[in-house]
Design a protein around this motif. Structure first.
Motif, PDB file in Angstrom:
ATOM      1  N   SER A 350       4.598  -8.130  16.848  1.00  0.00           N
ATOM      2  CA  SER A 350       4.457  -7.718  15.534  1.00  0.00           C
ATOM      3  C   SER A 350       4.879  -8.799  14.462  1.00  0.00           C
ATOM      4  O   SER A 350       4.184  -8.763  13.510  1.00  0.00           O
ATOM      5  N   ILE A 351       5.371  -9.979  14.947  1.00  0.00           N
ATOM      6  CA  ILE A 351       5.102 -11.259  14.308  1.00  0.00           C
ATOM      7  C   ILE A 351       3.912 -11.683  14.148  1.00  0.00           C
ATOM      8  O   ILE A 351       3.491 -12.140  13.145  1.00  0.00           O
ATOM      9  N   THR A 352       3.164 -11.940  15.171  1.00  0.00           N
ATOM     10  CA  THR A 352       1.790 -12.341  15.177  1.00  0.00           C
ATOM     11  C   THR A 352       0.658 -11.702  14.357  1.00  0.00           C
ATOM     12  O   THR A 352       0.198 -12.078  13.808  1.00  0.00           O
ATOM     13  N   THR A 353       1.127 -10.367  14.519  1.00  0.00           N
ATOM     14  CA  THR A 353       0.280  -9.163  13.859  1.00  0.00           C
ATOM     15  C   THR A 353       0.529  -9.288  12.123  1.00  0.00           C
ATOM     16  O   THR A 353      -0.507  -9.557  11.441  1.00  0.00           O
ATOM     17  N   ALA A 354       1.811  -9.451  11.917  1.00  0.00           N
ATOM     18  CA  ALA A 354       2.227  -9.632  10.407  1.00  0.00           C
ATOM     19  C   ALA A 354       1.658 -10.793  10.172  1.00  0.00           C
ATOM     20  O   ALA A 354       1.066 -10.756   8.807  1.00  0.00           O
ATOM     21  N   ILE A 355       1.640 -11.895  10.669  1.00  0.00           N
ATOM     22  CA  ILE A 355       1.046 -13.286  10.307  1.00  0.00           C
ATOM     23  C   ILE A 355      -0.584 -13.360  10.074  1.00  0.00           C
ATOM     24  O   ILE A 355      -0.892 -13.712   9.031  1.00  0.00           O
ATOM     25  N   GLY A 356      -1.176 -12.361  10.866  1.00  0.00           N
ATOM     26  CA  GLY A 356      -2.342 -12.341  10.709  1.00  0.00           C
ATOM     27  C   GLY A 356      -2.998 -11.658   9.306  1.00  0.00           C
ATOM     28  O   GLY A 356      -4.001 -12.168   8.683  1.00  0.00           O
ATOM     29  N   PHE A 357      -2.232 -10.658   9.218  1.00  0.00           N
ATOM     30  CA  PHE A 357      -2.301  -9.893   7.989  1.00  0.00           C
ATOM     31  C   PHE A 357      -2.129 -10.416   6.644  1.00  0.00           C
ATOM     32  O   PHE A 357      -2.668 -10.564   5.659  1.00  0.00           O
ATOM     33  N   LEU A 358      -0.693 -11.437   6.800  1.00  0.00           N
ATOM     34  CA  LEU A 358      -0.332 -12.276   5.674  1.00  0.00           C
ATOM     35  C   LEU A 358      -1.385 -13.414   5.364  1.00  0.00           C
ATOM     36  O   LEU A 358      -1.358 -13.690   4.062  1.00  0.00           O
ATOM     37  N   SER A 359      -2.146 -13.677   6.297  1.00  0.00           N
ATOM     38  CA  SER A 359      -3.042 -14.929   6.140  1.00  0.00           C
ATOM     39  C   SER A 359      -4.170 -14.361   5.121  1.00  0.00           C
ATOM     40  O   SER A 359      -4.926 -15.233   4.695  1.00  0.00           O
ATOM     41  N   MET A 360      -4.369 -12.849   4.995  1.00  0.00           N
ATOM     42  CA  MET A 360      -5.172 -12.497   4.025  1.00  0.00           C
ATOM     43  C   MET A 360      -4.965 -13.010   2.301  1.00  0.00           C
ATOM     44  O   MET A 360      -5.769 -12.929   1.926  1.00  0.00           O
ATOM     45  N   ASN A 361      -3.758 -13.518   2.401  1.00  0.00           N
ATOM     46  CA  ASN A 361      -3.198 -13.868   1.070  1.00  0.00           C
ATOM     47  C   ASN A 361      -4.086 -15.397   0.675  1.00  0.00           C
ATOM     48  O   ASN A 361      -4.000 -15.732  -0.538  1.00  0.00           O
ATOM     49  N   PHE A 362      -4.968 -15.621   1.591  1.00  0.00           N
ATOM     50  CA  PHE A 362      -5.655 -16.840   1.453  1.00  0.00           C
ATOM     51  C   PHE A 362      -7.103 -16.494   1.034  1.00  0.00           C
ATOM     52  O   PHE A 362      -8.058 -17.379   0.624  1.00  0.00           O
ATOM     53  N   SER A 363      -7.580 -14.972   0.889  1.00  0.00           N
ATOM     54  CA  SER A 363      -8.278 -14.598   0.184  1.00  0.00           C
ATOM     55  C   SER A 363      -8.660 -14.958  -1.185  1.00  0.00           C
ATOM     56  O   SER A 363      -7.750 -15.115  -1.850  1.00  0.00           O
ATOM     57  N   ASP A 364      -9.796 -14.448  -1.844  1.00  0.00           N
ATOM     58  CA  ASP A 364      -9.883 -14.981  -3.096  1.00  0.00           C
ATOM     59  C   ASP A 364     -10.038 -13.720  -3.998  1.00  0.00           C
ATOM     60  O   ASP A 364     -10.349 -13.667  -5.236  1.00  0.00           O
ATOM     61  N   SER A 365      -9.719 -12.475  -3.237  1.00  0.00           N
ATOM     62  CA  SER A 365      -9.763 -11.155  -3.784  1.00  0.00           C
ATOM     63  C   SER A 365      -8.456 -10.551  -3.755  1.00  0.00           C
ATOM     64  O   SER A 365      -7.894 -10.130  -2.739  1.00  0.00           O
ATOM     65  N   PRO A 366      -7.706 -10.345  -4.918  1.00  0.00           N
ATOM     66  CA  PRO A 366      -6.250  -9.652  -4.981  1.00  0.00           C
ATOM     67  C   PRO A 366      -6.038  -8.375  -4.225  1.00  0.00           C
ATOM     68  O   PRO A 366      -5.003  -8.194  -3.532  1.00  0.00           O
ATOM     69  N   PRO A 367      -7.063  -7.511  -4.341  1.00  0.00           N
ATOM     70  CA  PRO A 367      -7.317  -6.376  -3.475  1.00  0.00           C
ATOM     71  C   PRO A 367      -6.778  -6.306  -1.971  1.00  0.00           C
ATOM     72  O   PRO A 367      -6.005  -5.723  -0.989  1.00  0.00           O
ATOM     73  N   LEU A 368      -7.450  -7.642  -1.628  1.00  0.00           N
ATOM     74  CA  LEU A 368      -7.203  -8.100  -0.010  1.00  0.00           C
ATOM     75  C   LEU A 368      -6.114  -8.645   0.183  1.00  0.00           C
ATOM     76  O   LEU A 368      -5.367  -8.527   1.283  1.00  0.00           O
ATOM     77  N   TRP A 369      -5.501  -9.235  -0.924  1.00  0.00           N
ATOM     78  CA  TRP A 369      -4.009  -9.750  -0.636  1.00  0.00           C
ATOM     79  C   TRP A 369      -3.049  -8.559  -0.567  1.00  0.00           C
ATOM     80  O   TRP A 369      -2.261  -8.685   0.426  1.00  0.00           O
TER      81      TRP A 369
END
Length: 795
Positions: A350-369
């Motif tokens: 659960s923690i590793t999956t959450a980290i994977g999805f939270l890394s989408m905050n490095f995207s340049d597109s807010p909807p992907l955040w």
């Protein structure tokens, strides 16, 4: 190797052994507390979900394409400044195709004239342009006559129609913009000024124009109407989101229920899983509502992603519990044992999956955040519900399981033997296949054409494809070309440079039309010289040019002035370059080439950035890749550290990175071989799937290390133990993940569909890696200090 009593222990016998470590004691205490306080836990969970779920009422759908870009995006800022200087570029474009293949007939011109007049009644419309109301200019003695090209279409003579045809097809402001060169299609452009005071303004516009189109098609059966434009683009985002929510969600729930029942063979276990899915989805969406998130096309699919990931947690806990009950344990003891075995791996995954999805905050597109953040909240909610509500509910629910003797043969026993015996060839083959597939990754090219975000189920896509092919393009690159001073646009040198710039663009591949004020100056210069074609050129005197323009502006009717091309103090003009349905790389190249031309050949004040929706989407595809490289790296480091810390083995932890990175490498290689295009959404797949594929690796490693440390099994028996205890669960969760993301791949919104399909490919590659690559790696790494005993037949 020995059991707790010192006798030799096989994997089958080892399954029944329970070790009493300090960590297990703590987990057992927690598990027994869950069973004891089951009613309170269920009640508190429901109350908490209701409280969070209330926040769903604050969610709303945002269909503005601008939300895909950060407010600090320099091109978005320049685009907004350009629209402040001129009229806003929100528009609807009608395209009329007569069955007879000729726009220039009385009936067809009458239909165009009627729709042109009705278009002024479209909500928020401020301008309507068509061939019928085009402000044609001509000289009459010393006067400049400015009038509609078509007055009363029904009374036109054949000669008048032929004259209108010649004028329209010769006029650069009309040709390939609102009249096709072959006269088979005509357009009506409606410019809108949305007040942006409510969320349904664009919906109101779309409903109005669709009703107008239906009415005209009814009254003129020989005419077919197509529609496109930025307002319809924004509405398409809403329609895609609604399509996914109304079609994919039911399909997903049915698929999950059927799959869970077939794999667990328990109605109660299936029901419990469905409840956990609902609770987790409501928790995440409710929290998103409280946090003032909004729904976009990417985030509309978060419930599908959450329910898919929530099922994975439930499967491991329920599969172990049902297995223990079939072997004779009571229900409550089976729940305690299942939590003891699965608590740590479920927490880690659960923690590793959450980290994977939270890394989408490095995207340049807010909807992907938002997609990453809402999904991460859902993953953590699913974990809490899986380790508290699920066992508490199962402790309450009536559940009967047929007992049977300990299994002597396990479904994956044959696979385990094959892997053990063929471990070296498997390592070599897997390495070769991975390298081969990795060689196809460079075949992927960046391409983000926003029209292609939608498939043919969305009317916007089919209509836009037709209009682009038959009339004009939707993709426009806008430039605000400054003259350096008020009234400066009448300066001959400025006009000459501007004309050169526009002519250069007209020669570029993929350019359909260039709209520029120089066309107006050339026509006016000809008119003011008695309509002599020899004077169809730019005025060579600044004062005359300014006078021509003033005279022309004073003659224009309300709503058809030049404020869409010239700013108020006449210091800037807008050039609009319309291009074909080219790739995002070609958009970027055309834009960069135009900026370079202005820098090298324009006056100092003429420097400008090329802006517009296609430019913004083309740029974000590249910037997203750059941002996600950082995000993926950080996610990889964090996940690796967590695994190393949890497994308490640097050697095995580092080794585990190989089966976790190989799937994404193989997936993008397969994608390059079969599809070859990646855009904004696919740039986040590596980071997103990294957290997901780690799940299977963690569960396999946890069982392997339990066998080695607690049950004292040798490396081969430990591999067999891992296959026998968790192998089917890995296959089960992978099937469910593939099912969930497979449903997502059927989305009408390409960003979601592409993300879903590539994730399916990566998950399948991950399952193969965990079953055929991870065990040989473990035996190679962990067996360096191991000497096979005489009874080991696998050596």
């Amino acid at each position: 190797m020995g059991s707790e009593g010192g006798a030799p222990c096989t994997a089958a016998e080892g399954i029944r052994i329970v070790a009493s470590t300090g960590k297990s004691t703590a987990v057992i205490t927690y598990a027994r507390a869950v069973v004891r306080w089951r009613w309170a836990i269920v009640a508190l969970t429901l109350v908490g979900t209701i409280a969070l779920g209330y926040g769903m009422g604050f969610l709303w759908i945002n269909n503005d394409y601008r939300v895909y870009f950060q407010e600090t995006n320099k091109r978005l800022i320049a685009f907004d400044e350009l629209e402040k200087s001129f009229t806003k570029n929100d528009f609807v474009l009608f395209a009329l195709r007569p069955e007879n293949g000729d726009v220039f007939t009385r009936e067809n011109l009458e239909a165009i004239q009627r729709l042109t007049e009705e278009s002024w009644q479209v909500p928020f419309s401020i301008r309507v342009d068509s061939i019928t109301n085009f402000q044609h200019t001509r000289a009459e003695e010393d006067d400049l006559i400015v009038e509609d090209l078509v007055f009363d279409a029904a009374t036109l003579s054949d000669a008048e129609i032929e004259s209108i045809r010649e004028i329209a097809l010769a006029e650069p402001m009309l040709r390939n913009r609102i009249i096709a060169e072959d006269s088979e299609v005509a357009g009506i452009a409606v410019t809108l000024q949305l007040p942006e005071k409510s969320n349904d303004e664009e919906t109101v516009v779309v409903e109005a124009v669709r009703e107008m189109a239906r009415a005209l098609e009814h009254d003129y059966p020989g005419i077919k109407i197509y529609m496109t434009g930025t307002v319809l683009l924004n509405n398409a985002f809403t329609e895609a989101a609604m399509h996914d929510m109304t079609t994919l969600f039911p399909i997903m729930y049915i698929a999950i229920i059927i799959t869970m029942f077939l794999l667990l063979r328990s109605v109660i276990a299936t029901l419990a899983t469905v409840i956990v899915i609902i609770l987790s989805s409501v928790d995440a969406l409710g929290a998103a509502g409280w946090a003032d998130f909004y729904i976009t096309s990417p985030t509309a699919t978060t419930p599908i992603v959450i329910m898919t990931l929530a099922v994975a947690d439930c499967v491991h806990i329920l599969a172990t519990m049902l297995h223990e009950m079939r072997l004779g344990r009571t229900k409550h003891d089976a729940i305690v044992e299942s939590l003891r075995i699965n608590a740590q791996p479920v927490f880690l995954t659960s923690i590793t999956t959450a980290i994977g999805f939270l890394s989408m905050n490095f995207s340049d597109s807010p909807p992907l955040w938002d997609l990453g953040n809402i999904t991460a909240m859902g993953v953590l909610a699913a974990y809490v519900n899986s380790v508290f509500f699920l066992p508490a509910f199962m402790a309450i629910a009536p559940l009967r399981v047929r007992k049977r003797a300990a299994e002597k043969k396990y479904p994956l026993a044959g696979v385990a033997e094959f892997v053990i015996r063929r471990r070296t060839p498997l390592l070599v083959a897997f390495a070769m296949i991975t390298v081969l597939l990795a060689s196809f990754i460079p075949k992927n090219i960046l391409n983000d054409q926003f029209v292609n975000y939608f498939d043919e189920r969305i009317t916007f896509r089919t209509d836009t494809d037709f209009i682009t092919e038959e009339l004009t393009g939707l993709y426009q690159i806008g430039f605000g070309i400054g003259a350096g001073e008020a009234e400066g646009i009448s300066d001959p040198e400025y006009l000459a440079r501007l004309e050169d710039f526009c002519e250069w663009y007209r020669q570029q591949p993929g350019v359909i039309h260039v709209s520029t004020i120089t066309d107006v100056f050339e026509r006016l210069n000809m008119n003011m010289h008695g309509d002599d074609p020899a004077y169809y050129r730019l005025p060579d005197n600044r004062e005359l040019a300014a006078q021509y323009l003033l005279l022309y502006e004073m003659s224009l009717p309300y709503g058809l002035d030049l404020n869409n091309t010239v700013n108020v103090d006449k210091s800037i003009t807008r050039v609009m370059v319309t291009v074909d349905n080219v790739t995002s790389e070609e958009i970027r190249a055309l834009t960069a080439a135009g900026e370079a031309w202005l820098k090298e050949n324009g006056l100092p004040a003429m420097q400008a950035l090329g802006v517009g929706p296609p430019v913004l989407f083309a740029d974000i595809a590249w910037s997203n890749i750059v941002g996600m490289l950082s995000g993926t790296t950080i996610a990889l480091v964090l996940i690796s550290f967590i695994i190393l810390f949890a497994l308490r083995s640097v050697r095995i932890g580092l080794m585990s990175l190989l089966p976790n990175l190989a799937p994404a490498t193989m997936g993008f290689g397969i994608w390059g071989l079969t599809v070859g295009q990646v855009g904004m959404s696919l740039s986040v797949v590596t980071a997103m799937t990294l957290g997901i594929v780690v799940d299977d690796t963690v569960h396999f490693l946890s069982k392997y290390l339990r066998a080695r440390r607690e049950l004292n099994l040798d490396i081969y028996e430990a591999v067999r133990y891992a296959f026998n205890t968790v192998g089917m669960a890995l296959i089960t969760t992978s099937i469910i993940l593939v099912t969930g993301f497979g449903v997502l791949s059927t989305s009408a919104f390409e960003m979601n569909a592409g993300m879903g399909l590539l994730t399916v490919i990566v998950i399948i590659c991950a399952l193969i890696a965990d079953l055929l690559l991870l065990p040989p790696l473990l035996m190679a790494i962990d067996g360096r200090d191991y000497t096979p005993a005489e009874h080991d037949t696998a050596a």
